[in-house]
Design a protein around this motif. Structure first.
Motif, short mmCIF file in Angstrom:
data_model
loop_
_atom_site.label_atom_id
_atom_site.label_comp_id
_atom_site.label_asym_id
_atom_site.label_seq_id
_atom_site.Cartn_x
_atom_site.Cartn_y
_atom_site.Cartn_z
N ALA A 142 -9.40 16.75 -4.90
CA ALA A 142 -8.15 16.33 -5.54
C ALA A 142 -7.23 17.51 -5.80
N VAL A 143 -7.79 18.63 -6.27
CA VAL A 143 -6.97 19.80 -6.61
C VAL A 143 -6.50 20.52 -5.36
N SER A 144 -7.41 20.72 -4.40
CA SER A 144 -7.05 21.50 -3.20
C SER A 144 -6.11 20.75 -2.27
N THR A 145 -6.12 19.42 -2.33
CA THR A 145 -5.19 18.66 -1.49
C THR A 145 -3.74 18.96 -1.85
N PHE A 146 -3.52 19.39 -3.09
CA PHE A 146 -2.18 19.79 -3.53
C PHE A 146 -1.67 20.97 -2.70
N VAL A 147 -2.59 21.88 -2.32
CA VAL A 147 -2.20 23.09 -1.58
C VAL A 147 -2.43 22.90 -0.08
N VAL A 152 -14.06 9.54 -5.85
CA VAL A 152 -13.62 10.26 -7.06
C VAL A 152 -12.41 11.11 -6.75
N GLY A 153 -12.41 11.76 -5.60
CA GLY A 153 -11.25 12.57 -5.20
C GLY A 153 -9.99 11.75 -5.11
N TYR A 154 -10.07 10.55 -4.55
CA TYR A 154 -8.89 9.69 -4.43
C TYR A 154 -8.44 9.18 -5.79
N ALA A 155 -9.40 8.91 -6.68
CA ALA A 155 -9.06 8.45 -8.02
C ALA A 155 -8.33 9.53 -8.82
N LEU A 156 -8.66 10.80 -8.53
CA LEU A 156 -8.05 11.92 -9.26
C LEU A 156 -6.83 12.52 -8.55
N LEU A 157 -6.53 12.06 -7.35
CA LEU A 157 -5.48 12.66 -6.53
C LEU A 157 -4.10 12.54 -7.18
N LEU A 158 -3.39 13.68 -7.26
CA LEU A 158 -2.04 13.69 -7.84
C LEU A 158 -0.97 14.08 -6.83
N LEU A 181 0.84 -1.20 0.00
CA LEU A 181 0.00 0.00 0.00
C LEU A 181 0.87 1.24 0.00
N GLU A 182 0.69 2.10 -0.99
CA GLU A 182 1.47 3.34 -1.08
C GLU A 182 0.78 4.43 -0.27
N ASP A 183 1.58 5.20 0.47
CA ASP A 183 1.10 6.32 1.28
C ASP A 183 -0.14 5.90 2.08
N SER A 184 0.09 5.01 3.01
CA SER A 184 -1.01 4.42 3.77
C SER A 184 -1.82 5.45 4.54
N ARG A 185 -1.17 6.54 4.99
CA ARG A 185 -1.88 7.57 5.78
C ARG A 185 -2.98 8.21 4.94
N THR A 186 -2.64 8.61 3.72
CA THR A 186 -3.63 9.23 2.84
C THR A 186 -4.71 8.24 2.45
N VAL A 245 -0.33 15.31 -2.44
CA VAL A 245 -0.77 15.64 -1.09
C VAL A 245 0.29 16.56 -0.53
N GLY A 246 0.00 17.86 -0.60
CA GLY A 246 1.03 18.82 -0.25
C GLY A 246 2.13 18.78 -1.30
N SER A 247 3.35 18.60 -0.86
CA SER A 247 4.48 18.54 -1.79
C SER A 247 4.80 17.12 -2.25
N GLU A 248 4.10 16.15 -1.68
CA GLU A 248 4.38 14.75 -2.00
C GLU A 248 3.49 14.26 -3.14
N PRO A 249 4.07 13.64 -4.17
CA PRO A 249 3.25 13.12 -5.27
C PRO A 249 2.42 11.91 -4.82
N ALA A 250 1.21 11.81 -5.34
CA ALA A 250 0.35 10.66 -5.06
C ALA A 250 0.51 9.68 -6.22
N THR A 251 1.26 8.65 -6.01
CA THR A 251 1.61 7.72 -7.09
C THR A 251 0.85 6.40 -7.00
N HIS A 252 -0.20 6.37 -6.19
CA HIS A 252 -0.94 5.11 -6.05
C HIS A 252 -1.59 4.73 -7.38
#
Length: 421
Positions: free
Chosen positions: A213-218, A80-86, A42-47, A88-95
């Protein structure tokens, strides 16, 4: 043999072929996804846990919309948000898309457990759609989102919107296919009903998923809380609207029983006429809104009899004179008008006594023509299961189709009765 006949049928046996196929597809995808995630980890288990928790809460707060549609807007927005997530802050979501499906499925199943514990088993096909729809988003978008396109935000957001719209359209087509088979209506009618019922909710949950998905980036994970609040307000509004409609229907059903309690009509007459009318309406291609008005009117079509000094024998208005039928219909319409909210229903009831081809004026509304035929059939057949009697009444109605009854409506009744035999 007798003992087996008395046993309730397992839930899966009440599902049609389209529902079973959909549930099987969801089951196989879940197994494949869990297997893949179990193999690679599991990648980035916290998210993943945070989104899974949001989906579980949304599933716990699921609701029933008009037409017995089971929906979970918050869970849909989270998945849908998790499917589109790129990011989380400065960390890429590579799941992977498989992980998105796994998190959605786990959250959905966990959120459903309290409902199952108290006997509110979820509709399996609706649950399958709540997993497959975001899965489609994940498998379409994640390969695109993790490419060089992720650096071009305007284009990326456009792709997000188009992907969500595509998934919503696919979900509505699937739901319409299942509904058309379940209630025996044409696909075009079922699809139109799904569009009217689902587009506002789909737009709200889809837009919320994109915002998350977009706002989680910021904003990081706090975006889940901030942007889940609007969809919660929307869900409360939809729930209130659905509650009002359910209250109307319960009130109308209670009013329809007054004529039976008072001995003006036979027990079960209003219910039987209502069920016949709705099935005939579907046969004639009426949409869901029109069917709801038809159901209201059919339940209250005899309420004018409460104003009669001497009840009609057996409550069979079909045996009364035309002038008496018109008077009863008018009195019933006046009672319904007093509610102030069912004016269209009142007009349907008012014109139910009119012949199909009147000497003057336009033909009655289709709903009025349906009730006229359904009422005449039940007045003459009642609760009897005698096929010969039913066939004789149908022939009598067909014989009066030149002027009194709409022949198309009579034939729709014939199809409904054939299915009931």
């Amino acid at each position: 043999m007798t003992a087996q006949a008395g046993r309730p049928r397992p839930a899966w046996q009440s599902l049609d072929s389209a529902q079973l196929l959909l549930i099987a597809a969801a089951g196989m995808l879940i197994i494949a996804s869990v297997t893949q995630v179990g193999a690679v980890g599991l990648e980035d288990s916290r998210t993943a846990i945070l989104f899974g928790a949001l989906i579980a809460i949304g599933e716990l707060l699921r609701m029933i919309m008009p037409g017995s549609r089971e929906v979970a807007p918050i869970a849909s927005a989270g998945s849908v948000g998790y499917a589109l997530l790129l990011r989380v802050g400065s960390e890429p979501a590579t799941h992977s898309a498989f992980q998105a499906v796994t998190v959605t499925a786990c959250g959905t199943l966990i959120g459903a457990l309290p409902h199952i514990a108290v006997g509110r088993v979820p509709a399996l096909d609706a649950m399958a759609r709540r997993i497959l729809s975001p899965a489609l988003v994940a498998f379409v978008f994640r390969p695109i989102g993790t490419s060089s396109l992720q650096h071009h935000w305007p284009l990326l957001i456009t792709v997000m919107v188009l992907t969500v719209m595509f998934a919503c359209a696919a979900e509505m087509v699937t739901a319409a296919t299942i509904r058309a088979e379940a209630v025996r209506t044409r696909f075009a009618i079922a699809f139109g009903d799904e569009i009217r019922a689902k587009v506002p909710l789909c737009a709200a949950s889809g837009a919320t998923g994109i915002l998350i998905a977009v706002s989680t980036f910021v904003m990081g994970p706090v975006a889940l809380l901030v942007f889940s609040a609007p969809i919660l307000v929307t869900q409360v509004a939809f729930r209130r609207f659905a509650g009002i409609r359910a209250t109307y229907l319960q009130t109308v059903r209670a009013l329809s029983q007054v004529t039976e309690v008072g001995g003006y009509v036979e027990a079960g007459h209003s219910r039987r006429v209502s069920e016949l009318a709705v099935q005939m309406g579907r046969e004639l291609g009426m949409n869901e809104e029109a069917l709801l008005e038809l159901e209201y009117a059919a339940l209250m079509h005899d309420i004018g009899q409460l104003s009669l000094r001497d009840p009609i024998p057996g409550g069979a208005t079909v045996l009364a004179s035309p002038s008496e039928q018109r008077r009863i219909a008018g009195l019933g319409a006046n009672v319904i008008t007093e509610t102030g909210v069912l004016n269209e229903v009142a007009e349907i009831v008012r014109r139910q006594s009119e012949p199909y081809r009147a000497a003057e004026g336009s033909a009655p509304p289709l709903a009025s023509r349906v009730i006229k035929v359904a009422n005449a059939y039940d007045d003459l057949v009642g609760a009897s299961s005698d096929r010969d009697r039913s066939a004789a009444v149908l022939e009598r109605l067909r014989g009066d189709s030149a002027a009194e009854y709409d022949p198309t409506v009579v034939e729709a009744l014939g199809h409904v009765v054939d299915r009931m035999r």
